[in-house]
Design a protein around this motif. Structure first.
Motif, PDB file in Angstrom:
ATOM      1  N   GLY A 174      12.487   9.111 -31.364  1.00  0.00           N
ATOM      2  CA  GLY A 174      12.025   9.476 -30.033  1.00  0.00           C
ATOM      3  C   GLY A 174      12.207  10.956 -29.759  1.00  0.00           C
ATOM      4  O   GLY A 174      12.918  11.667 -30.490  1.00  0.00           O
ATOM      5  N   LEU A 175      11.568  11.417 -28.694  1.00  0.00           N
ATOM      6  CA  LEU A 175      11.666  12.814 -28.265  1.00  0.00           C
ATOM      7  C   LEU A 175      11.938  12.855 -26.773  1.00  0.00           C
ATOM      8  O   LEU A 175      11.229  12.215 -25.989  1.00  0.00           O
ATOM      9  CB  LEU A 175      10.364  13.572 -28.577  1.00  0.00           C
ATOM     10  CG  LEU A 175      10.211  14.949 -27.920  1.00  0.00           C
ATOM     11  CD1 LEU A 175      11.233  15.936 -28.492  1.00  0.00           C
ATOM     12  CD2 LEU A 175       8.784  15.483 -28.102  1.00  0.00           C
ATOM     13  N   ASP A 176      12.974  13.607 -26.386  1.00  0.00           N
ATOM     14  CA  ASP A 176      13.261  13.858 -24.981  1.00  0.00           C
ATOM     15  C   ASP A 176      12.849  15.282 -24.657  1.00  0.00           C
ATOM     16  O   ASP A 176      13.425  16.239 -25.193  1.00  0.00           O
ATOM     17  CB  ASP A 176      14.755  13.644 -24.707  1.00  0.00           C
ATOM     18  CG  ASP A 176      15.148  13.977 -23.264  1.00  0.00           C
ATOM     19  OD1 ASP A 176      14.245  14.086 -22.415  1.00  0.00           O
ATOM     20  OD2 ASP A 176      16.359  14.118 -23.001  1.00  0.00           O
ATOM     21  N   ILE A 177      11.861  15.427 -23.780  1.00  0.00           N
ATOM     22  CA  ILE A 177      11.375  16.755 -23.384  1.00  0.00           C
ATOM     23  C   ILE A 177      12.215  17.236 -22.203  1.00  0.00           C
ATOM     24  O   ILE A 177      12.135  16.687 -21.112  1.00  0.00           O
ATOM     25  CB  ILE A 177       9.890  16.704 -22.990  1.00  0.00           C
ATOM     26  CG1 ILE A 177       9.045  16.138 -24.129  1.00  0.00           C
ATOM     27  CG2 ILE A 177       9.388  18.095 -22.606  1.00  0.00           C
ATOM     28  CD1 ILE A 177       7.628  15.804 -23.726  1.00  0.00           C
ATOM     29  N   GLY A 178      13.045  18.262 -22.442  1.00  0.00           N
ATOM     30  CA  GLY A 178      13.914  18.773 -21.395  1.00  0.00           C
ATOM     31  C   GLY A 178      15.246  18.052 -21.362  1.00  0.00           C
ATOM     32  O   GLY A 178      15.561  17.348 -20.409  1.00  0.00           O
ATOM     33  N   VAL A 179      16.065  18.235 -22.398  1.00  0.00           N
ATOM     34  CA  VAL A 179      17.294  17.454 -22.526  1.00  0.00           C
ATOM     35  C   VAL A 179      18.348  17.822 -21.495  1.00  0.00           C
ATOM     36  O   VAL A 179      19.230  17.028 -21.177  1.00  0.00           O
ATOM     37  CB  VAL A 179      17.902  17.603 -23.943  1.00  0.00           C
ATOM     38  CG1 VAL A 179      17.004  16.993 -24.979  1.00  0.00           C
ATOM     39  CG2 VAL A 179      18.207  19.076 -24.252  1.00  0.00           C
TER      40      VAL A 179
ATOM     41  N   MET B  55       9.759  10.834 -24.069  1.00  0.00           N
ATOM     42  CA  MET B  55      10.243  10.623 -22.708  1.00  0.00           C
ATOM     43  C   MET B  55      10.489  11.974 -22.051  1.00  0.00           C
ATOM     44  O   MET B  55      10.752  12.971 -22.730  1.00  0.00           O
ATOM     45  CB  MET B  55      11.518   9.788 -22.700  1.00  0.00           C
ATOM     46  CG  MET B  55      12.725  10.457 -23.306  1.00  0.00           C
ATOM     47  SD  MET B  55      14.190   9.376 -23.360  1.00  0.00           S
ATOM     48  CE  MET B  55      14.315   8.813 -21.686  1.00  0.00           C
ATOM     49  N   THR B  56      10.419  12.009 -20.738  1.00  0.00           N
ATOM     50  CA  THR B  56      10.736  13.232 -20.015  1.00  0.00           C
ATOM     51  C   THR B  56      11.114  12.914 -18.578  1.00  0.00           C
ATOM     52  O   THR B  56      10.570  11.986 -17.976  1.00  0.00           O
ATOM     53  CB  THR B  56       9.547  14.222 -20.041  1.00  0.00           C
ATOM     54  OG1 THR B  56       9.952  15.457 -19.435  1.00  0.00           O
ATOM     55  CG2 THR B  56       8.338  13.670 -19.306  1.00  0.00           C
ATOM     56  N   ASN B  57      12.073  13.666 -18.083  1.00  0.00           N
ATOM     57  CA  ASN B  57      12.485  13.607 -16.680  1.00  0.00           C
ATOM     58  C   ASN B  57      12.180  14.984 -16.110  1.00  0.00           C
ATOM     59  O   ASN B  57      13.055  15.839 -16.044  1.00  0.00           O
ATOM     60  CB  ASN B  57      13.969  13.255 -16.586  1.00  0.00           C
ATOM     61  CG  ASN B  57      14.472  13.188 -15.167  1.00  0.00           C
ATOM     62  OD1 ASN B  57      13.710  13.261 -14.210  1.00  0.00           O
ATOM     63  ND2 ASN B  57      15.779  13.065 -15.015  1.00  0.00           N
ATOM     64  N   PRO B  58      10.929  15.236 -15.713  1.00  0.00           N
ATOM     65  CA  PRO B  58      10.494  16.604 -15.405  1.00  0.00           C
ATOM     66  C   PRO B  58      11.002  17.100 -14.055  1.00  0.00           C
ATOM     67  O   PRO B  58      11.462  16.300 -13.222  1.00  0.00           O
ATOM     68  CB  PRO B  58       8.966  16.467 -15.382  1.00  0.00           C
ATOM     69  CG  PRO B  58       8.737  15.074 -14.898  1.00  0.00           C
ATOM     70  CD  PRO B  58       9.845  14.258 -15.517  1.00  0.00           C
ATOM     71  N   PRO B  59      10.937  18.403 -13.825  1.00  0.00           N
ATOM     72  CA  PRO B  59      11.220  18.916 -12.476  1.00  0.00           C
ATOM     73  C   PRO B  59      10.267  18.260 -11.472  1.00  0.00           C
ATOM     74  O   PRO B  59       9.075  18.117 -11.742  1.00  0.00           O
ATOM     75  CB  PRO B  59      10.938  20.418 -12.602  1.00  0.00           C
ATOM     76  CG  PRO B  59      11.097  20.716 -14.069  1.00  0.00           C
ATOM     77  CD  PRO B  59      10.609  19.485 -14.770  1.00  0.00           C
TER      78      PRO B  59
ATOM     79  N   LEU C 110       9.068   9.786 -12.681  1.00  0.00           N
ATOM     80  CA  LEU C 110       8.425  10.419 -11.532  1.00  0.00           C
ATOM     81  C   LEU C 110       9.292  10.247 -10.295  1.00  0.00           C
ATOM     82  O   LEU C 110       9.983   9.238 -10.142  1.00  0.00           O
ATOM     83  CB  LEU C 110       7.035   9.820 -11.301  1.00  0.00           C
ATOM     84  CG  LEU C 110       6.031  10.098 -12.431  1.00  0.00           C
ATOM     85  CD1 LEU C 110       4.912   9.087 -12.430  1.00  0.00           C
ATOM     86  CD2 LEU C 110       5.478  11.517 -12.312  1.00  0.00           C
ATOM     87  N   GLY C 111       9.242  11.249  -9.412  1.00  0.00           N
ATOM     88  CA  GLY C 111      10.141  11.266  -8.275  1.00  0.00           C
ATOM     89  C   GLY C 111       9.638  10.563  -7.038  1.00  0.00           C
ATOM     90  O   GLY C 111      10.420  10.253  -6.141  1.00  0.00           O
ATOM     91  N   LYS C 112       8.325  10.300  -6.967  1.00  0.00           N
ATOM     92  CA  LYS C 112       7.750   9.677  -5.776  1.00  0.00           C
ATOM     93  C   LYS C 112       6.735   8.608  -6.182  1.00  0.00           C
ATOM     94  O   LYS C 112       6.063   8.743  -7.204  1.00  0.00           O
ATOM     95  CB  LYS C 112       7.075  10.729  -4.894  1.00  0.00           C
ATOM     96  CG  LYS C 112       8.017  11.757  -4.293  1.00  0.00           C
ATOM     97  CD  LYS C 112       7.284  12.759  -3.418  1.00  0.00           C
ATOM     98  CE  LYS C 112       6.403  13.689  -4.237  1.00  0.00           C
ATOM     99  NZ  LYS C 112       5.822  14.765  -3.415  1.00  0.00           N
TER     100      LYS C 112
END
Length: 448
Positions: free
Chosen positions: A114-119, A190-194, A255-257
């Motif tokens: 897997g890849l986490d974008i923005g660890v 996966m990513t938990n973006p700003p 996503l935040g919303k």
């Protein structure tokens, strides 16, 4: 786990966090957490506006529930564990229920990349993924050298250096830098973006809330803000996925919303991506988060994985399961009827009578009247020609589906007392699945 209420048993012993953390249980397991708790009216509580307290909660949960250690700088995000774990757990279920084995269970022998974008400084996703799945490997990227320094320290502290590799990127680099991480294919991204598009956007989100933020935020600007916010970031990921396609089995993003989730699902539909999944990641009464996943493959996740958590109807993908009611019928009787019916079709059919479970693979809609007529004519044409298999004639008409990649529909059929469960395993066309379900219902009940 010490803190959450398990949602259901699982082969690898893990579960989603569903409720608020039980501070009494956590304090009993960890003296460091007990030391920062306050007590009033015999009830423990903590000050979520104190950065040191929030950090200790994260460290204690990781220690007690996952046997992980964590060290964080004061000027970077402190990740809440429950939502982060729920994201990882959901990805695990996505992969478990879309494997080539059709068994919907965790395969401890499967090697996953897997890849986490923005660890971030914690590298929490890589730590959780690799700690709970011994055969998983993670790559991680970040544009912030300060965060990467601390992330590498956390990896080393947990003896996971051989399985987690980090790469520093820039805002100009691809989000999925396959060459930089030395991979041609990945099982998931996966990513938990700003979440915010600007500082003004972030400040207005706080002002518009009825209640103050549930916890203090220590995140840096690059962790909180990016062009277009979470929608802009995930749209960029979607654009890359349209180029890479099958290089990654599952593209996922937090996503935040709910409105952000709705917009991304709308974009997926515009690009005719029908194999997607959504989830609500909330644990307890605090902050809500959502996640979306999409795939260019035809393996379909289990229905409760594809449509998981607290969601609105507009974002739901097509169901991957149907239950047919067969009143007054036991599993054996229903199974005999199903087996008898499917043996007349030009399909691959594996039936286990002892457990009343079977798996069907078909090259297309071979149960329609037109398909049945073709099969009948083919059967008559080869009559008397020795041992020639009629199924091969049907396969040729369907485009030579003898190879596994020619499968247009795969369904798992489970017969129980007074009901038959149909689980869509594989296929690109939901109409074909529903058509098959309709045919089987007519066979079993005589009703459309």
């Amino acid at each position: 786990m010490a803190s959450p209420t398990p949602s259901k048993p699982d082969a690898d012993g893990r579960a989603f966090y569903e409720n608020d953390v039980d501070f009494d249980v956590l304090a009993a397991h960890d003296s460091d957490f007990a030391a920062i708790c306050k007590v009033s009216k015999h009830k423990r509580w903590i000050d979520f506006q104190d950065p040191k307290v929030v950090k200790q909660l994260t460290k204690s949960l990781l220690k007690c529930d996952f046997n992980l250690t964590l060290d964080l700088p004061d000027d970077r995000l402190c990740p809440p564990v429950p939502v982060r774990w729920n994201y990882i757990r959901w990805i695990q279920e996505l992969l478990d229920t879309t494997s080539a084995t059709y068994n919907d269970q965790y395969d401890s022998n499967r090697e996953v990349h897997g890849l986490d974008i923005g660890v971030g400084a914690s590298c929490i996703y890589g730590l959780l993924a690799c700690k709970t799945r011994p055969n998983w490997h993670m790559a991680g990227t970040d544009i912030d050298a300060h965060s990467l320094t601390h992330a590498r320290q956390n990896i080393t502290a947990n003896d996971l250096d051989p399985r987690i590799k980090l790469v520093q990127t820039t805002t100009e680099d691809p989000l999925i830098p396959l060459a930089a991480i030395n991979r041609s294919k990945l099982d998931f991204v996966m990513t938990n973006p700003p979440f915010y598009a600007s500082d003004q956007d972030m400040q207005s989100s706080y002002i518009n809330k009825v209640a103050p933020p549930s916890a203090v935020c220590t995140g840096s600007a690059n962790e909180m803000i990016c062009p277009g916010g979470d929608i802009g970031f995930v749209s960029r990921l979607l654009a890359e996925s349209l180029e890479l396609k099958h290089s990654v089995q599952w593209y996922t993003a937090m996503l935040g919303k709910m409105t952000s989730l709705q917009q991304i699902v709308s974009e997926l539909k515009k690009h005719e991506i029908t194999n997607f999944a959504v989830t609500g990641l909330q644990a307890g009464a605090r902050t809500k988060r959502w996640a979306v996943a999409w795939s260019f493959g035809d393996r379909r996740p289990r229905n409760e994985v594809a449509r998981h958590g607290d969601l609105v109807h507009a974002v739901l993908p097509a169901p991957t399961a149907q239950t047919l009611a067969v009143p007054m019928m036991d599993a054996r009787w229903a199974g005999e009827r199903v087996d008898e019916c499917l043996r007349t079709l030009d399909v691959t059919w594996q039936w286990e009578a002892a457990v009343s479970i079977g798996v069907l693979e078909a090259g297309g809609n071979v149960w329609s009247r037109a398909a049945r007529r073709k099969r009948k004519f083919a059967s008559e044409a080869v009559e008397g020609e020795g041992l020639r298999d009629v199924k091969m004639a049907g396969a040729a008409e369907d485009g030579g589906r003898g190879e596994k990649e020619g499968v247009a529909l795969a369904v798992k059929i489970t017969c129980k007392k007074e009901e038959v469960e149909l689980r869509w395993l594989r296929g690109k066309d939901h109409v074909v699945f529903t058509s098959f379900c309709g045919m089987l219902k007519r066979t079993l009940t005589g009703r459309a």
